[in-house]
Design an enzyme around this catalytic site. Sequence first.
Site, PDB file in Angstrom:
ATOM      1  CE  LYS A 177     -28.245  36.808   4.959  1.00  0.00           C
ATOM      2  NZ  LYS A 177     -27.300  35.978   5.768  1.00  0.00           N
ATOM      3  CD  GLU A 252     -34.050  26.399  17.506  1.00  0.00           C
ATOM      4  OE1 GLU A 252     -33.432  26.838  18.518  1.00  0.00           O
ATOM      5  OE2 GLU A 252     -33.504  25.772  16.596  1.00  0.00           O
ATOM      6  CB  CYS A 286     -30.123  26.119  20.214  1.00  0.00           C
ATOM      7  SG  CYS A 286     -29.649  27.179  18.875  1.00  0.00           S
ATOM      8  CD  GLU A 384     -27.306  29.529  23.698  1.00  0.00           C
ATOM      9  OE1 GLU A 384     -27.597  30.679  23.297  1.00  0.00           O
ATOM     10  OE2 GLU A 384     -27.779  28.504  23.204  1.00  0.00           O
TER      11      GLU A 384
HETATM   12  C1  SIN Z   1     -30.011  23.886  17.150  1.00  0.00           C
HETATM   13  O1  SIN Z   1     -28.938  24.170  17.616  1.00  0.00           O
HETATM   14  O2  SIN Z   1     -30.931  24.679  17.197  1.00  0.00           O
HETATM   15  C2  SIN Z   1     -30.261  22.591  16.426  1.00  0.00           C
HETATM   16  C3  SIN Z   1     -30.182  21.405  17.268  1.00  0.00           C
HETATM   17  C4  SIN Z   1     -31.032  20.260  16.818  1.00  0.00           C
HETATM   18  O3  SIN Z   1     -31.805  20.353  15.868  1.00  0.00           O
HETATM   19  O4  SIN Z   1     -30.931  19.200  17.458  1.00  0.00           O
END
Ligand code: SIN
Length: 481
Positions: A177, A252, A286, A384
Amino acid sequence: MNEVKMKNYLMNINGEWVGEGLGTIDVVNPANGQTVGTVPNGGEEEATLAIDAAHEAFQTWSQKTAYERAGYLKRLHQLILDNQEELAQIMTLEMGKPINESRGEVKYAASFIEWFAEEGKRVYGETIPSHISSKRLQVWKKPVGVVAAITPWNFPAAMLTRKMGPALAAGCTVVMKPSGESPLSAVKLMELCEEAGFPKGVVNLVTGSSSKIAKAIMDNAKVRKITFTGSTEVGKILIRQSADQVKRLSLELGGHAPLIVLDDADVEVAVKGVMASKFRNAGQTCICANRIYVQAGIYDAFVEKFSEAVEELSVGNGVDESVDIGPLINQAGLDKVKNHVQDAITKGASVVTGGEAITKDGGVFFAPTVIKDVDQSMVVMQEETFGPVAPIQKIASDEEAVKLANDTPYGLAAYVFSGNVARGTRVIEQLNFGIVGWNDGAPSAAQVPFGGMKESGIGREGGHEGLDAFVESQYVSIGME
Ligand code: SIN
Protein backbone atom coordinates in the site's frame (compact mmCIF):
# COMPACT_ATOMS: atom_id res chain seq x y z
CA MET A 1 13.04 13.92 -19.87
CA ASN A 2 9.24 13.87 -19.57
CA GLU A 3 8.95 10.59 -21.47
CA VAL A 4 6.44 9.37 -18.87
CA LYS A 5 2.92 10.05 -20.12
CA MET A 6 -0.10 11.04 -18.03
CA LYS A 7 -2.11 7.83 -17.65
CA ASN A 8 -4.80 6.21 -15.54
CA TYR A 9 -2.87 3.45 -13.79
CA LEU A 10 -4.38 0.36 -12.16
CA MET A 11 -3.64 -1.71 -9.10
CA ASN A 12 -2.73 -5.38 -9.11
CA ILE A 13 -4.56 -8.07 -7.16
CA ASN A 14 -3.85 -11.77 -7.63
CA GLY A 15 -1.94 -11.11 -10.84
CA GLU A 16 -4.69 -9.01 -12.46
CA TRP A 17 -4.60 -5.30 -13.18
CA VAL A 18 -7.85 -4.03 -11.67
CA GLY A 19 -9.57 -0.96 -10.30
CA GLU A 20 -11.34 0.51 -13.31
CA GLY A 21 -14.57 2.19 -12.31
CA LEU A 22 -13.55 2.75 -8.68
CA GLY A 23 -12.94 6.47 -9.02
CA THR A 24 -9.43 7.82 -9.10
CA ILE A 25 -6.84 9.70 -7.07
CA ASP A 26 -4.79 12.33 -8.89
CA VAL A 27 -1.04 12.17 -8.54
CA VAL A 28 0.20 15.75 -8.70
CA ASN A 29 3.74 16.89 -9.51
CA PRO A 30 4.61 19.35 -6.71
CA ALA A 31 7.07 21.13 -9.02
CA ASN A 32 4.29 22.55 -11.19
CA GLY A 33 0.90 21.41 -9.89
CA GLN A 34 0.25 19.22 -12.95
CA THR A 35 -1.47 15.87 -12.67
CA VAL A 36 0.94 13.20 -13.90
CA GLY A 37 -1.32 10.20 -13.49
CA THR A 38 -4.17 8.70 -11.52
CA VAL A 39 -4.55 5.51 -9.50
CA PRO A 40 -7.74 3.74 -8.45
CA ASN A 41 -9.38 4.87 -5.25
CA GLY A 42 -9.53 1.43 -3.69
CA GLY A 43 -10.83 0.63 -0.23
CA GLU A 44 -11.72 -2.25 2.09
CA GLU A 45 -13.02 -4.56 -0.61
CA GLU A 46 -9.88 -4.34 -2.75
CA ALA A 47 -7.61 -4.69 0.28
CA THR A 48 -9.51 -7.81 1.36
CA LEU A 49 -9.23 -9.36 -2.09
CA ALA A 50 -5.49 -8.66 -2.09
CA ILE A 51 -5.09 -10.19 1.39
CA ASP A 52 -7.03 -13.30 0.27
CA ALA A 53 -4.80 -13.61 -2.80
CA ALA A 54 -1.65 -13.19 -0.73
CA HIS A 55 -2.92 -15.76 1.77
CA GLU A 56 -3.62 -18.31 -0.96
CA ALA A 57 -0.24 -17.67 -2.62
CA PHE A 58 1.55 -18.01 0.73
CA GLN A 59 0.70 -21.72 0.83
CA THR A 60 2.99 -22.42 -2.14
CA TRP A 61 5.46 -19.49 -2.03
CA SER A 62 6.48 -20.36 1.52
CA GLN A 63 7.20 -23.94 0.40
CA LYS A 64 9.65 -22.93 -2.31
CA THR A 65 13.31 -23.18 -1.49
CA ALA A 66 15.22 -20.04 -0.59
CA TYR A 67 17.20 -20.63 -3.80
CA GLU A 68 14.04 -20.62 -5.91
CA ARG A 69 12.81 -17.44 -4.26
CA ALA A 70 16.23 -15.85 -4.79
CA GLY A 71 15.88 -16.58 -8.51
CA TYR A 72 12.73 -14.43 -8.74
CA LEU A 73 14.31 -11.67 -6.66
CA LYS A 74 17.45 -11.62 -8.78
CA ARG A 75 15.38 -11.26 -11.92
CA LEU A 76 13.52 -8.37 -10.26
CA HIS A 77 16.82 -6.78 -9.22
CA GLN A 78 18.08 -6.87 -12.80
CA LEU A 79 14.77 -5.51 -14.15
CA ILE A 80 14.89 -2.58 -11.73
CA LEU A 81 18.39 -1.74 -12.95
CA ASP A 82 17.35 -2.17 -16.59
CA ASN A 83 14.46 0.24 -15.98
CA GLN A 84 16.41 2.66 -13.83
CA GLU A 85 15.82 5.69 -16.03
CA GLU A 86 12.08 5.18 -16.39
CA LEU A 87 11.67 4.54 -12.66
CA ALA A 88 13.70 7.64 -11.87
CA GLN A 89 11.61 9.78 -14.20
CA ILE A 90 8.38 8.50 -12.68
CA MET A 91 9.69 9.29 -9.22
CA THR A 92 10.76 12.82 -10.10
CA LEU A 93 7.44 13.55 -11.78
CA GLU A 94 5.29 12.16 -9.00
CA MET A 95 7.03 13.68 -5.97
CA GLY A 96 9.60 16.19 -7.18
CA LYS A 97 12.92 14.61 -6.22
CA PRO A 98 15.77 15.89 -8.44
CA ILE A 99 16.40 13.40 -11.23
CA ASN A 100 19.93 12.54 -10.10
CA GLU A 101 18.64 11.73 -6.63
CA SER A 102 15.86 9.64 -8.16
CA ARG A 103 18.43 7.66 -10.13
CA GLY A 104 20.33 7.13 -6.88
CA GLU A 105 17.18 6.00 -5.11
CA VAL A 106 16.41 3.45 -7.83
CA LYS A 107 19.87 1.92 -7.38
CA TYR A 108 19.39 1.98 -3.62
CA ALA A 109 15.98 0.30 -4.07
CA ALA A 110 17.50 -2.39 -6.27
CA SER A 111 20.25 -3.06 -3.73
CA PHE A 112 17.70 -4.26 -1.15
CA ILE A 113 16.30 -6.82 -3.58
CA GLU A 114 19.76 -8.11 -4.45
CA TRP A 115 20.96 -8.25 -0.87
CA PHE A 116 17.90 -10.04 0.47
CA ALA A 117 17.88 -12.50 -2.46
CA GLU A 118 21.20 -13.71 -1.11
CA GLU A 119 20.44 -13.31 2.59
CA GLY A 120 17.33 -15.47 2.24
CA LYS A 121 19.70 -18.42 1.75
CA ARG A 122 21.10 -17.83 5.21
CA VAL A 123 17.98 -18.14 7.36
CA TYR A 124 19.62 -20.69 9.63
CA GLY A 125 17.86 -22.58 12.38
CA GLU A 126 19.64 -23.91 15.45
CA THR A 127 20.42 -27.18 17.16
CA ILE A 128 20.61 -26.72 20.91
CA PRO A 129 22.46 -29.20 23.15
CA SER A 130 19.90 -31.30 24.96
CA HIS A 131 19.83 -32.04 28.71
CA ILE A 132 18.33 -35.50 27.98
CA SER A 133 20.13 -38.02 25.75
CA SER A 134 16.93 -39.18 24.03
CA LYS A 135 15.89 -35.73 22.89
CA ARG A 136 17.04 -33.39 20.14
CA LEU A 137 16.23 -29.69 20.53
CA GLN A 138 15.95 -27.62 17.39
CA VAL A 139 14.83 -24.19 16.29
CA TRP A 140 13.23 -24.03 12.87
CA LYS A 141 12.57 -20.77 11.06
CA LYS A 142 9.23 -20.07 9.41
CA PRO A 143 8.01 -17.11 7.36
CA VAL A 144 5.61 -15.01 9.40
CA GLY A 145 2.81 -15.09 6.76
CA VAL A 146 1.00 -12.41 4.80
CA VAL A 147 2.71 -9.03 5.15
CA ALA A 148 1.18 -5.59 4.60
CA ALA A 149 3.82 -3.08 3.51
CA ILE A 150 2.67 0.50 4.01
CA THR A 151 5.08 3.05 2.58
CA PRO A 152 5.57 6.84 2.49
CA TRP A 153 5.87 9.31 -0.36
CA ASN A 154 9.43 10.50 0.27
CA PHE A 155 11.25 7.33 -0.91
CA PRO A 156 8.60 5.73 -3.13
CA ALA A 157 10.79 2.88 -4.42
CA ALA A 158 13.39 2.16 -1.75
CA MET A 159 10.94 1.96 1.15
CA LEU A 160 8.95 -0.67 -0.75
CA THR A 161 11.93 -2.79 -1.74
CA ARG A 162 13.41 -2.56 1.77
CA LYS A 163 10.19 -4.26 2.92
CA MET A 164 9.25 -6.59 0.07
CA GLY A 165 12.83 -7.81 -0.47
CA PRO A 166 13.21 -9.49 2.94
CA ALA A 167 9.53 -10.47 3.14
CA LEU A 168 9.64 -12.34 -0.17
CA ALA A 169 13.06 -13.83 0.54
CA ALA A 170 11.77 -15.21 3.84
CA GLY A 171 8.79 -16.86 2.13
CA CYS A 172 6.11 -14.29 3.00
CA THR A 173 3.66 -12.86 0.50
CA VAL A 174 2.97 -9.15 0.30
CA VAL A 175 0.20 -6.58 -0.02
CA MET A 176 1.78 -3.23 -0.89
CA LYS A 177 0.00 0.00 0.00
CA PRO A 178 2.03 2.97 -1.25
CA SER A 179 1.36 6.57 -0.33
CA GLY A 180 -1.36 8.35 -2.31
CA GLU A 181 1.11 11.13 -3.11
CA SER A 182 3.60 8.89 -4.92
CA PRO A 183 2.04 5.55 -5.90
CA LEU A 184 3.33 5.47 -9.49
CA SER A 185 6.78 4.13 -8.59
CA ALA A 186 4.98 1.25 -6.86
CA VAL A 187 2.88 0.63 -9.98
CA LYS A 188 6.07 0.40 -12.05
CA LEU A 189 7.70 -1.92 -9.47
CA MET A 190 4.58 -4.08 -9.60
CA GLU A 191 4.90 -4.29 -13.40
CA LEU A 192 8.48 -5.41 -12.95
CA CYS A 193 7.42 -8.07 -10.41
CA GLU A 194 5.02 -9.36 -13.04
CA GLU A 195 7.80 -9.39 -15.63
CA ALA A 196 10.08 -11.20 -13.18
CA GLY A 197 7.45 -13.95 -13.13
CA PHE A 198 6.39 -13.96 -9.47
CA PRO A 199 3.44 -16.36 -9.13
CA LYS A 200 0.07 -14.63 -8.90
CA GLY A 201 -0.85 -13.31 -5.47
CA VAL A 202 2.73 -13.31 -4.14
CA VAL A 203 2.95 -9.54 -4.61
CA ASN A 204 -0.21 -7.41 -4.69
CA LEU A 205 -0.65 -3.68 -4.98
CA VAL A 206 -3.60 -1.72 -3.60
CA THR A 207 -4.04 2.03 -3.94
CA GLY A 208 -6.65 4.36 -2.54
CA SER A 209 -8.02 5.43 0.80
CA SER A 210 -5.34 4.95 3.48
CA SER A 211 -7.86 4.74 6.30
CA LYS A 212 -10.14 2.20 4.57
CA ILE A 213 -7.27 0.02 3.34
CA ALA A 214 -5.56 0.18 6.74
CA LYS A 215 -8.81 -0.84 8.45
CA ALA A 216 -9.17 -3.89 6.20
CA ILE A 217 -5.55 -4.82 6.87
CA MET A 218 -5.72 -4.36 10.62
CA ASP A 219 -9.05 -6.22 10.98
CA ASN A 220 -7.99 -9.22 8.88
CA ALA A 221 -6.42 -12.08 10.81
CA LYS A 222 -4.81 -13.40 7.62
CA VAL A 223 -2.36 -10.47 7.79
CA ARG A 224 0.29 -11.49 10.29
CA LYS A 225 2.75 -8.65 9.91
CA ILE A 226 2.64 -4.92 9.27
CA THR A 227 5.76 -3.15 8.08
CA PHE A 228 5.30 0.60 8.00
CA THR A 229 7.38 3.69 7.35
CA GLY A 230 5.72 6.97 8.22
CA SER A 231 4.90 9.32 11.05
CA THR A 232 5.13 8.44 14.74
CA GLU A 233 1.50 9.55 15.07
CA VAL A 234 0.28 6.92 12.57
CA GLY A 235 2.73 4.35 13.97
CA LYS A 236 1.09 4.69 17.39
CA ILE A 237 -2.34 4.10 15.85
CA LEU A 238 -1.03 0.94 14.17
CA ILE A 239 0.42 -0.28 17.48
CA ARG A 240 -2.98 0.12 19.12
CA GLN A 241 -4.84 -1.48 16.22
CA SER A 242 -2.46 -4.43 16.02
CA ALA A 243 -3.12 -5.39 19.64
CA ASP A 244 -6.34 -7.34 19.06
CA GLN A 245 -4.70 -9.86 16.75
CA VAL A 246 -1.17 -9.45 18.12
CA LYS A 247 0.12 -8.69 14.64
CA ARG A 248 3.88 -8.44 14.22
CA LEU A 249 5.05 -4.87 13.64
CA SER A 250 8.11 -3.23 12.14
CA LEU A 251 7.82 0.52 12.37
CA GLU A 252 10.19 3.12 10.98
CA LEU A 253 8.80 6.36 12.31
CA GLY A 254 9.67 10.03 12.69
CA GLY A 255 13.13 11.38 13.33
CA HIS A 256 14.58 14.64 14.59
CA ALA A 257 18.24 14.02 13.93
CA PRO A 258 20.87 16.00 15.80
CA LEU A 259 24.15 16.71 14.03
CA ILE A 260 27.05 17.57 16.30
CA VAL A 261 30.21 19.28 15.06
CA LEU A 262 32.94 19.17 17.72
CA ASP A 263 35.77 21.66 17.62
CA ASP A 264 38.34 19.06 16.51
CA ALA A 265 36.33 18.28 13.35
CA ASP A 266 37.72 18.91 9.90
CA VAL A 267 35.47 21.76 8.72
CA GLU A 268 35.54 20.61 5.08
CA VAL A 269 34.49 17.07 6.08
CA ALA A 270 31.76 18.43 8.34
CA VAL A 271 30.38 20.74 5.66
CA LYS A 272 30.35 17.92 3.11
CA GLY A 273 28.62 15.63 5.60
CA VAL A 274 25.97 18.17 6.56
CA MET A 275 25.26 18.97 2.91
CA ALA A 276 24.73 15.26 2.21
CA SER A 277 22.55 14.71 5.24
CA LYS A 278 20.55 17.92 5.41
CA PHE A 279 19.59 18.52 1.79
CA ARG A 280 18.86 14.99 0.60
CA ASN A 281 15.38 15.05 -0.93
CA ALA A 282 15.06 18.76 0.00
CA GLY A 283 15.31 17.82 3.66
CA GLN A 284 12.33 15.46 3.41
CA THR A 285 14.14 12.40 4.74
CA CYS A 286 13.54 10.78 8.13
CA ILE A 287 17.28 10.68 8.82
CA CYS A 288 18.05 14.23 7.59
CA ALA A 289 19.97 16.33 10.09
CA ASN A 290 17.23 18.47 11.60
CA ARG A 291 19.19 20.41 14.24
CA ILE A 292 22.86 21.24 14.14
CA TYR A 293 24.99 21.78 17.24
CA VAL A 294 28.41 23.32 16.63
CA GLN A 295 31.04 23.84 19.29
CA ALA A 296 32.07 27.45 19.92
CA GLY A 297 35.69 27.05 18.72
CA ILE A 298 34.62 26.05 15.21
CA TYR A 299 31.22 27.77 15.01
CA ASP A 300 32.10 30.84 12.92
CA ALA A 301 34.29 28.94 10.46
CA PHE A 302 31.64 26.24 10.07
CA VAL A 303 28.74 28.69 9.57
CA GLU A 304 30.71 30.61 6.93
CA LYS A 305 31.84 27.61 4.86
CA PHE A 306 28.53 25.80 5.21
CA SER A 307 26.53 28.87 4.14
CA GLU A 308 28.77 29.33 1.10
CA ALA A 309 28.06 25.74 0.06
CA VAL A 310 24.31 26.17 0.63
CA GLU A 311 24.25 29.30 -1.52
CA GLU A 312 25.53 27.21 -4.43
CA LEU A 313 22.47 24.93 -4.38
CA SER A 314 20.03 25.41 -7.23
CA VAL A 315 16.29 25.12 -6.65
CA GLY A 316 13.73 24.08 -9.24
CA ASN A 317 11.87 21.38 -11.08
CA GLY A 318 13.70 18.10 -10.50
CA VAL A 319 13.51 17.18 -14.19
CA ASP A 320 16.29 19.71 -14.79
CA GLU A 321 19.61 17.84 -14.45
CA SER A 322 21.26 20.81 -12.74
CA VAL A 323 18.71 21.11 -9.91
CA ASP A 324 19.84 20.20 -6.39
CA ILE A 325 16.69 21.04 -4.42
CA GLY A 326 13.25 20.12 -5.72
CA PRO A 327 9.87 21.17 -4.36
CA LEU A 328 8.33 20.19 -1.06
CA ILE A 329 5.67 17.53 -1.37
CA ASN A 330 2.67 19.87 -1.04
CA GLN A 331 1.39 23.16 0.37
CA ALA A 332 1.02 21.73 3.89
CA GLY A 333 4.68 20.71 3.81
CA LEU A 334 5.67 24.19 2.68
CA ASP A 335 3.53 25.87 5.35
CA LYS A 336 5.19 23.79 8.07
CA VAL A 337 8.66 24.82 6.91
CA LYS A 338 7.63 28.47 6.72
CA ASN A 339 6.19 28.34 10.24
CA HIS A 340 9.35 26.78 11.66
CA VAL A 341 11.54 29.46 10.11
CA GLN A 342 9.21 32.28 11.15
CA ASP A 343 9.07 31.00 14.73
CA ALA A 344 12.88 30.91 14.91
CA ILE A 345 13.19 34.46 13.54
CA THR A 346 10.56 35.75 15.97
CA LYS A 347 12.48 34.19 18.86
CA GLY A 348 15.78 35.82 17.86
CA ALA A 349 17.52 33.59 15.31
CA SER A 350 19.14 35.16 12.25
CA VAL A 351 18.87 33.91 8.70
CA VAL A 352 22.29 33.59 7.07
CA THR A 353 20.96 32.49 3.70
CA GLY A 354 17.56 31.58 2.27
CA GLY A 355 14.60 31.85 4.62
CA GLU A 356 11.88 32.33 2.01
CA ALA A 357 9.38 30.30 0.04
CA ILE A 358 10.01 30.47 -3.69
CA THR A 359 7.07 30.83 -6.03
CA LYS A 360 7.96 29.29 -9.35
CA ASP A 361 5.85 27.72 -12.11
CA GLY A 362 3.04 26.72 -9.74
CA GLY A 363 5.40 24.63 -7.57
CA VAL A 364 5.91 24.61 -3.79
CA PHE A 365 9.58 25.44 -3.16
CA PHE A 366 11.55 26.70 -0.19
CA ALA A 367 15.02 28.21 -0.50
CA PRO A 368 17.83 26.19 1.08
CA THR A 369 18.21 27.96 4.39
CA VAL A 370 20.80 28.40 7.12
CA ILE A 371 19.70 29.95 10.40
CA LYS A 372 22.17 30.72 13.16
CA ASP A 373 21.87 31.71 16.81
CA VAL A 374 19.05 29.29 17.40
CA ASP A 375 18.19 27.81 20.77
CA GLN A 376 16.06 25.03 22.22
CA SER A 377 13.00 27.25 22.68
CA MET A 378 12.49 27.32 18.91
CA VAL A 379 10.12 24.87 17.20
CA VAL A 380 12.78 24.10 14.61
CA MET A 381 14.88 22.50 17.39
CA GLN A 382 11.92 20.59 18.83
CA GLU A 383 10.10 19.13 15.82
CA GLU A 384 11.01 17.50 12.54
CA THR A 385 10.92 20.27 9.91
CA PHE A 386 11.02 18.04 6.79
CA GLY A 387 12.42 20.80 4.62
CA PRO A 388 15.70 22.38 3.45
CA VAL A 389 16.33 24.33 6.64
CA ALA A 390 19.55 24.02 8.67
CA PRO A 391 19.29 25.62 12.13
CA ILE A 392 22.63 25.96 13.93
CA GLN A 393 23.02 26.27 17.69
CA LYS A 394 26.32 27.10 19.39
CA ILE A 395 27.33 24.67 22.13
CA ALA A 396 30.11 24.75 24.72
CA SER A 397 31.01 21.15 25.46
CA ASP A 398 30.63 17.48 24.58
CA GLU A 399 28.33 17.06 27.60
CA GLU A 400 26.04 19.81 26.36
CA ALA A 401 26.00 18.26 22.87
CA VAL A 402 24.95 14.87 24.26
CA LYS A 403 22.34 16.37 26.58
CA LEU A 404 20.71 18.45 23.85
CA ALA A 405 20.91 15.68 21.25
CA ASN A 406 19.15 13.20 23.53
CA ASP A 407 16.53 15.69 24.69
CA THR A 408 13.81 14.39 22.37
CA PRO A 409 11.32 11.54 22.25
CA TYR A 410 12.86 10.51 18.91
CA GLY A 411 15.88 8.28 18.35
CA LEU A 412 16.31 7.51 14.66
CA ALA A 413 19.59 9.01 13.41
CA ALA A 414 22.34 11.24 14.75
CA TYR A 415 25.57 12.55 13.28
CA VAL A 416 28.86 13.41 14.94
CA PHE A 417 31.80 15.18 13.33
CA SER A 418 35.01 14.79 15.28
CA GLY A 419 38.56 13.92 14.30
CA ASN A 420 39.35 12.40 17.68
CA VAL A 421 38.60 8.68 18.00
CA ALA A 422 38.37 8.59 21.79
CA ARG A 423 36.19 11.66 21.98
CA GLY A 424 33.91 10.64 19.13
CA THR A 425 33.52 7.18 20.67
CA ARG A 426 32.58 8.56 24.08
CA VAL A 427 30.03 10.95 22.64
CA ILE A 428 28.43 8.31 20.39
CA GLU A 429 28.24 5.77 23.22
CA GLN A 430 25.94 8.18 25.04
CA LEU A 431 23.64 8.95 22.08
CA ASN A 432 20.27 7.20 22.07
CA PHE A 433 19.84 6.84 18.33
CA GLY A 434 19.54 3.72 16.16
CA ILE A 435 21.82 5.06 13.41
CA VAL A 436 24.91 7.23 13.86
CA GLY A 437 27.00 8.76 11.09
CA TRP A 438 30.48 9.59 12.41
CA ASN A 439 32.14 11.92 9.93
CA ASP A 440 29.53 10.53 7.54
CA GLY A 441 26.36 12.27 6.37
CA ALA A 442 25.05 9.32 4.31
CA PRO A 443 25.07 6.14 6.43
CA SER A 444 22.25 4.18 4.69
CA ALA A 445 22.93 0.88 2.91
CA ALA A 446 21.08 -2.39 2.22
CA GLN A 447 23.31 -4.53 4.43
CA VAL A 448 23.05 -2.50 7.64
CA PRO A 449 20.26 -2.23 10.24
CA PHE A 450 18.10 0.87 9.73
CA GLY A 451 15.65 1.93 12.43
CA GLY A 452 15.12 3.95 15.53
CA MET A 453 15.08 3.91 19.30
CA LYS A 454 12.36 5.47 21.49
CA GLU A 455 9.42 6.90 19.50
CA SER A 456 11.25 6.50 16.20
CA GLY A 457 10.13 2.95 15.79
CA ILE A 458 10.23 -0.73 16.47
CA GLY A 459 12.63 -3.14 14.79
CA ARG A 460 15.20 -2.70 12.05
CA GLU A 461 15.09 -2.88 8.28
CA GLY A 462 18.04 -3.85 6.13
CA GLY A 463 20.85 -6.19 7.10
CA HIS A 464 20.22 -9.60 8.63
CA GLU A 465 17.94 -7.97 11.21
CA GLY A 466 15.73 -6.83 8.35
CA LEU A 467 15.16 -10.46 7.41
CA ASP A 468 14.71 -11.66 11.00
CA ALA A 469 11.67 -9.37 11.11
CA PHE A 470 9.85 -11.67 8.67
CA VAL A 471 10.56 -15.05 10.26
CA GLU A 472 9.31 -16.72 13.42
CA SER A 473 11.30 -19.18 15.50
CA GLN A 474 9.62 -22.53 15.97
CA TYR A 475 11.20 -24.62 18.73
CA VAL A 476 10.90 -28.35 18.05
CA SER A 477 11.68 -30.86 20.78
CA ILE A 478 12.25 -34.28 19.25
CA GLY A 479 11.75 -37.29 21.52
CA MET A 480 13.75 -40.32 20.33
CA GLU A 481 12.73 -43.17 22.64
C1 SIN B 1 13.74 7.53 5.19
O1 SIN B 1 13.48 8.69 5.05
O2 SIN B 1 13.21 6.88 6.07
C2 SIN B 1 14.66 6.78 4.26
C3 SIN B 1 16.05 7.22 4.31
C4 SIN B 1 17.05 6.16 3.97
O3 SIN B 1 16.72 4.99 3.76
O4 SIN B 1 18.24 6.51 3.92
